[in-house]
Design a protein around this motif. Sequence first.
Motif, PDB file in Angstrom:
ATOM      1  N   ALA A  90       0.837  -1.201   0.000  1.00  0.00           N
ATOM      2  CA  ALA A  90       0.000   0.000   0.000  1.00  0.00           C
ATOM      3  C   ALA A  90       0.873   1.252   0.000  1.00  0.00           C
ATOM      4  CB  ALA A  90      -0.918  -0.002   1.208  1.00  0.00           C
ATOM      5  N   LEU A 109      -4.132  -3.655  -1.997  1.00  0.00           N
ATOM      6  CA  LEU A 109      -3.394  -2.818  -1.047  1.00  0.00           C
ATOM      7  C   LEU A 109      -2.814  -3.637   0.106  1.00  0.00           C
ATOM      8  CD1 LEU A 109      -5.905   0.166  -0.845  1.00  0.00           C
ATOM      9  CD2 LEU A 109      -3.717   0.140  -2.035  1.00  0.00           C
ATOM     10  N   LEU A 112      -1.694  -2.339   3.992  1.00  0.00           N
ATOM     11  CA  LEU A 112      -2.335  -1.054   4.299  1.00  0.00           C
ATOM     12  C   LEU A 112      -2.387  -0.875   5.814  1.00  0.00           C
ATOM     13  CD1 LEU A 112      -3.956   1.445   3.262  1.00  0.00           C
ATOM     14  CD2 LEU A 112      -6.013   0.044   3.536  1.00  0.00           C
TER      15      LEU A 112
END
Length: 194
Positions: A90, A109, A112
Amino acid sequence: MNYENEVLSGIKALSQKVSNATFEQCQFLDCDFSESEFIECRFIDCEFRDSNLNVTKLTGSRFFESQFKDCKVTGINWTSLDWTGITVSAPMAFESCDLSFSVFNSLHLPGLTIKNCKAWNVDFESCDLTHSEFTNTDLQDARFNGTKLDKSDFDGSVNYYIDPLSNSIRHANFSFPEVINLLKAFDIKITGSD
């Protein structure tokens, strides 16, 4: 326009449009970009702190290694960014932010970070969020469906509903008592001792 190593403090740019700008190693401190639009902008190693990006549009823009701390980033459709070539991890992290009503649907992602945040009604459906961190985050009415959450950390998070039958949660970390929410999908009755 190119900005490098700039400290942008106290900017009030409500409902403004910024196009084709590059911000590298910039700090945005106590700025208000509510309902503004950043079109095809680049944010490289930037930090947003104590700033308001409520319902900001990020059309075709890109983030690389950027941080949001103590910010209001509500109602943002993160899928409108240019995600070309973002495959490893991410490109941004959120700490002590309000991300409510944001959309991350179908984004890749892994890693994240959403830490100590309010993330009500956030759409995480069909995302790859492997190895992500959601610690101490309020996930009330956040949507997880077809989401990869393997090895993610939900320690201290509250109000989440994650159906283990429709999401991948192998080796994810959850804390008690909220981990009981994982059983809601089974329509079972749980009794406890008082």
